[in-house]
Design an enzyme around this catalytic site. Sequence first.
Site, PDB file in Angstrom:
ATOM      1  N   SER A   1      10.924   6.416  15.284  1.00 52.68           N
ATOM      2  CA  SER A   1       9.589   6.178  15.826  1.00 52.68           C
ATOM      3  C   SER A   1       9.773   5.801  17.300  1.00 52.68           C
ATOM      4  O   SER A   1      10.091   4.670  17.619  1.00 52.68           O
ATOM      5  CB  SER A   1       8.946   5.042  15.017  1.00 52.68           C
ATOM      6  OG  SER A   1       7.656   4.798  15.481  1.00 52.68           O
ATOM      7  N   LEU A   2       9.607   6.754  18.202  1.00 49.89           N
ATOM      8  CA  LEU A   2      10.035   6.583  19.600  1.00 49.89           C
ATOM      9  C   LEU A   2       8.910   6.042  20.492  1.00 49.89           C
ATOM     10  O   LEU A   2       9.033   4.992  21.093  1.00 49.89           O
ATOM     11  CB  LEU A   2      10.550   7.918  20.133  1.00 49.89           C
ATOM     12  CG  LEU A   2      11.319   7.848  21.439  1.00 49.89           C
ATOM     13  CD1 LEU A   2      12.585   7.032  21.296  1.00 49.89           C
ATOM     14  CD2 LEU A   2      11.676   9.262  21.929  1.00 49.89           C
TER      15      LEU A   2
ATOM     16  N   CYS B   1       0.222  -0.991  15.724  1.00 51.89           N
ATOM     17  CA  CYS B   1       0.294  -0.886  14.267  1.00 51.89           C
ATOM     18  C   CYS B   1      -0.380  -2.091  13.610  1.00 51.89           C
ATOM     19  O   CYS B   1      -0.070  -3.233  13.927  1.00 51.89           O
ATOM     20  CB  CYS B   1       1.755  -0.805  13.851  1.00 51.89           C
ATOM     21  SG  CYS B   1       1.992  -0.896  12.069  1.00 51.89           S
TER      22      CYS B   1
ATOM     23  N   GLU C   1       0.826  -1.186   0.000  1.00 53.77           N
ATOM     24  CA  GLU C   1       0.000   0.000   0.000  1.00 53.77           C
ATOM     25  C   GLU C   1       0.867   1.245   0.000  1.00 53.77           C
ATOM     26  O   GLU C   1       1.968   1.254   0.551  1.00 53.77           O
ATOM     27  CB  GLU C   1      -0.924  -0.020   1.210  1.00 53.77           C
ATOM     28  CG  GLU C   1      -1.829  -1.233   1.131  1.00 53.77           C
ATOM     29  CD  GLU C   1      -2.998  -1.182   2.066  1.00 53.77           C
ATOM     30  OE1 GLU C   1      -3.209  -0.144   2.713  1.00 53.77           O
ATOM     31  OE2 GLU C   1      -3.713  -2.189   2.132  1.00 53.77           O
TER      32      GLU C   1
ATOM     33  N   CYS D   1       5.556  -6.468   7.785  1.00 53.94           N
ATOM     34  CA  CYS D   1       6.646  -5.940   8.620  1.00 53.94           C
ATOM     35  C   CYS D   1       6.961  -6.941   9.727  1.00 53.94           C
ATOM     36  O   CYS D   1       6.050  -7.504  10.329  1.00 53.94           O
ATOM     37  CB  CYS D   1       6.241  -4.594   9.230  1.00 53.94           C
ATOM     38  SG  CYS D   1       7.575  -3.870  10.221  1.00 53.94           S
TER      39      CYS D   1
ATOM     40  N   ASN E   1      -4.304   6.553  15.677  1.00 47.35           N
ATOM     41  CA  ASN E   1      -5.394   6.293  14.741  1.00 47.35           C
ATOM     42  C   ASN E   1      -5.967   4.932  15.086  1.00 47.35           C
ATOM     43  O   ASN E   1      -5.331   3.919  14.828  1.00 47.35           O
ATOM     44  CB  ASN E   1      -4.856   6.294  13.309  1.00 47.35           C
ATOM     45  CG  ASN E   1      -4.352   7.662  12.926  1.00 47.35           C
ATOM     46  OD1 ASN E   1      -5.092   8.626  12.946  1.00 47.35           O
ATOM     47  ND2 ASN E   1      -3.063   7.749  12.628  1.00 47.35           N
TER      48      ASN E   1
ATOM     49  N   CYS F   1       3.427   8.562   0.990  1.00 38.93           N
ATOM     50  CA  CYS F   1       3.874   7.627   2.029  1.00 38.93           C
ATOM     51  C   CYS F   1       3.997   6.261   1.363  1.00 38.93           C
ATOM     52  O   CYS F   1       3.004   5.716   0.881  1.00 38.93           O
ATOM     53  CB  CYS F   1       2.868   7.604   3.181  1.00 38.93           C
ATOM     54  SG  CYS F   1       3.311   6.415   4.462  1.00 38.93           S
TER      55      CYS F   1
ATOM     56  N   GLY G   1       6.408  -1.770   6.630  1.00 43.04           N
ATOM     57  CA  GLY G   1       7.786  -2.244   6.714  1.00 43.04           C
ATOM     58  C   GLY G   1       8.710  -1.388   7.552  1.00 43.04           C
ATOM     59  O   GLY G   1       8.408  -0.239   7.872  1.00 43.04           O
ATOM     60  N   GLU G   2       9.824  -1.991   7.935  1.00 41.86           N
ATOM     61  CA  GLU G   2      10.906  -1.302   8.663  1.00 41.86           C
ATOM     62  C   GLU G   2      12.018  -1.055   7.640  1.00 41.86           C
ATOM     63  O   GLU G   2      12.752  -1.977   7.258  1.00 41.86           O
ATOM     64  CB  GLU G   2      11.379  -2.187   9.827  1.00 41.86           C
ATOM     65  CG  GLU G   2      12.727  -1.819  10.412  1.00 41.86           C
ATOM     66  CD  GLU G   2      12.874  -0.368  10.839  1.00 41.86           C
ATOM     67  OE1 GLU G   2      12.273   0.026  11.823  1.00 41.86           O
ATOM     68  OE2 GLU G   2      13.635   0.360  10.169  1.00 41.86           O
TER      69      GLU G   2
ATOM     70  N   CYS H   1       5.250  -3.779  16.486  1.00 43.96           N
ATOM     71  CA  CYS H   1       4.739  -2.644  17.263  1.00 43.96           C
ATOM     72  C   CYS H   1       3.266  -2.886  17.589  1.00 43.96           C
ATOM     73  O   CYS H   1       2.473  -3.219  16.711  1.00 43.96           O
ATOM     74  CB  CYS H   1       4.903  -1.343  16.478  1.00 43.96           C
ATOM     75  SG  CYS H   1       6.615  -0.999  16.054  1.00 43.96           S
TER      76      CYS H   1
ATOM     77  N   CYS I   1      -1.412   6.769   9.816  1.00 41.75           N
ATOM     78  CA  CYS I   1      -0.233   6.090  10.349  1.00 41.75           C
ATOM     79  C   CYS I   1      -0.610   4.827  11.097  1.00 41.75           C
ATOM     80  O   CYS I   1      -1.509   4.830  11.929  1.00 41.75           O
ATOM     81  CB  CYS I   1       0.490   7.004  11.324  1.00 41.75           C
ATOM     82  SG  CYS I   1       1.646   8.040  10.523  1.00 41.75           S
TER      83      CYS I   1
ATOM     84  N   SER J   1      11.770   6.380   8.210  1.00 43.72           N
ATOM     85  CA  SER J   1      11.434   6.253   9.635  1.00 43.72           C
ATOM     86  C   SER J   1      11.805   4.860  10.132  1.00 43.72           C
ATOM     87  O   SER J   1      11.504   3.859   9.483  1.00 43.72           O
ATOM     88  CB  SER J   1       9.926   6.470   9.807  1.00 43.72           C
ATOM     89  OG  SER J   1       9.548   6.199  11.131  1.00 43.72           O
TER      90      SER J   1
END
Length: 378
Positions: A243-244, A144, A117, A137, A319, A130, A188-189, A141, A361, A220
């Site tokens: 991404s903290l 996510c 996507e 991924c 979100n 984006c 993905g990372e 997280c 996000c 990111s």
Amino acid sequence: MRTRRKFGRHFTIPASTANLNIVDRVPEPLNALVGMEIPDLRELLAGEPGYRAQQVYDALYGRRVTSVDEIRVLPAPLRSRLRDAAPLGLPGQDSVFLSADGTRRYLLRLADGKTVEAVFMPEEARDTLCISTQVGCPVDCRFCLTALMGLERNLTAGEIVGQVLHLARANHLWADARRINIVMMGMGEPLLNLPNVLKAVRILTASRGLGISPRRITVSTSGIIPKIAEMGQAEVRPRLAISLNASTEEQRRELMPITRKYHLNDLMAACRAYPLRTWEKLSFEYVLLRGVNDTDADARRLVRLLANINCKVNLIALNPGPGIQFETPDPDRVASFQAIVRKSAPCFLRKPRGRDIYAACGQLKRMTEEPPLVAIGG
Ligand code: SF4
């Protein structure tokens, strides 16, 4: 590293990241034209005059052809040979969903049938794309939706560039390419696919490539520390965002289990050591989760973590989505958090985009697994 031979060429397969307890399944890279740089094209066109490689490169990225037949500068027999040797490799469009705020979410089909996507977000001063760097991924997280897919495979450099080519063409962005802003914050990372990400960035930024400034491209990461240092050494590199999402080690371990491997203090040390260019600030992304990481105490701890780092902070109120166990904080809570952080560093509240089409996000996941949405084409 190991190499495999296909279509008379050698491709490099990145070493496994198994030491992360992550299965990095890297497929045989596709021998597509989009994604090739001059040395790749020279190898593909072995036996032809050296300038042919540049002619094909200019056609692929400067003129952004959609078929080899459009490369009229090549003699017909060479076009035919090129067609047989390699597909162009642009993604197909399965569907596109339109949000009330103008955001468009694309489901793109790759040559092997897998889908990724990508999201187009028009804004007053710029157009943000984006894009994804992996199918799924491997980083788990908790907030996510993409994480629920697991990792299927890395994208090739061509598949990363192909998303930009597709979205820019579909939305007529080449008329003023200076408005284009690219964030690798989709599926993905990116730093677990760093060689392909950096190759894509070289093509995106080359003056005879797509000509997009590295200042307008952001990658990111969830905090893959050795790869942060490696990216800092790259000759051509985008901006870096971390991404903290947490203010303590324990909190981050709960939200981002990758922290068990890469501890928060070590991550902050890697950020302090990162070689910023004179024009650059590190970005920190912080998803605010109601009652989890959104207190004033969290904000004050965040300020302490970011001490002595030339940075800015982007806050994102969660979100929500099906399958996500967290809630969005109240606007007052968000405002209070932002006010505390803002005293020490530039701190922005990112406007959620495309919530009605699950394009915001952390919401990118296969559309076929979601509630029905309104498609506008495909
Ligand atoms: S937030 Fe990014 S790194 Fe984390 S699981 Fe989602 S896509 Fe992967």
